[in-house]
Design an enzyme around this catalytic site. Structure first.
Site, PDB file in Angstrom:
ATOM      1  CB  ILE A  19     -22.132  29.101  18.418  1.00  0.00           C
ATOM      2  CG1 ILE A  19     -22.025  27.636  17.975  1.00  0.00           C
ATOM      3  CG2 ILE A  19     -21.280  29.987  17.541  1.00  0.00           C
ATOM      4  CD1 ILE A  19     -22.442  27.406  16.521  1.00  0.00           C
ATOM      5  CB  ALA A  23     -26.021  19.402  30.842  1.00  0.00           C
ATOM      6  N   GLY A  25     -21.981  19.123  26.601  1.00  0.00           N
ATOM      7  CA  GLY A  25     -20.856  19.473  25.752  1.00  0.00           C
ATOM      8  C   GLY A  25     -20.971  20.886  25.203  1.00  0.00           C
ATOM      9  CG  ASP A 145     -35.121  20.006  23.202  1.00  0.00           C
ATOM     10  OD1 ASP A 145     -35.996  20.681  23.762  1.00  0.00           O
ATOM     11  OD2 ASP A 145     -33.910  20.254  23.316  1.00  0.00           O
TER      12      ASP A 145
END
Length: 331
Positions: A19, A23, A25, A145
């Site tokens: 899903i 960068a 994983g 983030d």
């Protein structure tokens, strides 16, 4: 389709579908074979192994995530399990298992029919978002983030913050540079590579707040400089005294953009929503409202009072020590 299982002893998780890829994983939808096959989200992060084993920075961050899980905050995605899997080439695959929620805020907004979210729903979303952010900041965590793709929405309308506290797990060998927040939600001090703390999340909350009304990002810059120009075109170029010191871009390199009324871009704002948004989108991070103070803003007080009247236990158990927006955090 490849279906792998991981456990230190017997098989525990069965991968169903990818899903997400990044960068660092891959994110899988998987079945928890020990819990009636319920779906989970399984993040597999590649970490470079050292002679001493897994880096201490990653271990500390995971321990912090585990500690937060004990609170079971309603607006934080649940971390269910942590496992490691040895890889070739001196790598460790770190496996973080979270509760599975199949919709993020970005998808939720895309699916919202015209004319869009009503004011009561927008206020409810902001209340939940700020309660989650306040909980993280109270525990000295900067999300770094925040964006609609990292805010999950359950089928019952519950918001849950995801991907928090993982910056040092993902990039433990990297300095916390400007490559942190998706460009459109990135605070000016991050773009300018100045020092930053919890106020970066409050800027992101402001960008998300505006997007709840328009269902499109507020500042769509194509580069760091273009992003700053987009911000200044709306908010005006800040006074020179507010410009951070020792940054590569000088204040004088930007035109003296005059500020524009924020209602020119978001005409649906009522006076209290306008005031909160303007306090979230302050250029100077020291002037930006904190999550705790935002929760006490009159725009949200009516919503909180209504919830307290109907169900006191549903209100956030925030334990912020103060209302400042520049709460220091470990980096």
């Amino acid at each position: 389709m490849s279906r792998l299982c991981h456990d230190s002893g017997e098989n525990a998780y069965e991968e169903v579908a990818v899903i997400g890829n990044g960068a660092y994983g891959t994110v899988w939808k998987a079945r928890d074979l020990k819990n009636d096959g319920q779906f989970v989200a399984m993040k597999k992060i590649r970490i470079q192994n050292t002679e001493e084993g897994m880096p201490m920075s990653a271990i500390r961050e995971i321990a912090l995530l585990r500690q937060l899980e004990g609170h079971e905050h309603p607006n934080i995605v649940r971390l269910l399990d942590v496992r490691t899997h040895s890889q070739a080439n001196s790598e460790i695959s770190l496996i973080l298992v979270f509760e599975y929620i199949d919709q993020d805020l970005s998808t939720y907004l895309e699916r919202c029919p015209n004319p869009g979210l009503g004011p009561d729903k927008i206020r409810d979303i902001m209340l939940q978002l700020l309660k989650g952010v306040d909980f993280l900041h109270s525990n000295r965590i900067v999300h770094r983030d925040l964006k609609p793709q990292n805010i999950l929405v359950t089928s019952q309308g519950r918001l849950k913050l995801a991907d928090f506290g993982l910056a040092r797990v993902y990039g433990f060998q990297m300095a916390l540079t400007q490559v942190v927040v998706t460009l459109w939600y990135r605070a000016p001090e991050v773009i300018l590579q100045a020092q930053y703390a919890t106020p970066v999340d409050m800027w992101s909350c402001g960008c998300i707040f505006a997007e709840l009304y328009t269902r499109r990002p507020l500042f769509c810059g194509q580069s760091d400089i273009d992003q700053l120009i987009k911000i200044f075109e709306m908010l005006g170029r800040p006074p020179e005294v507010d410009w951070p010191e020792n940054v590569s871009l000088p204040w004088s390199s930007f035109k003296a953009y005059p500020s524009q009324p924020i209602t020119k871009y978001i005409p649906e704002l009522d006076p209290m929503a306008k005031d909160l948004l303007e306090n979230l989108l302050k250029f100077n991070p020291h002037q930006r409202i904190s999550a705790k103070n935002a929760l006490n803003h009159q725009y949200l007080r009516d919503e909180i009072d209504d919830i307290q009247t109907s169900s006191p236990s549903s209100v956030s158990e925030s334990n912020s020590s103060d209302g400042r927006s520049d709460t220091p955090v470990s980096k």
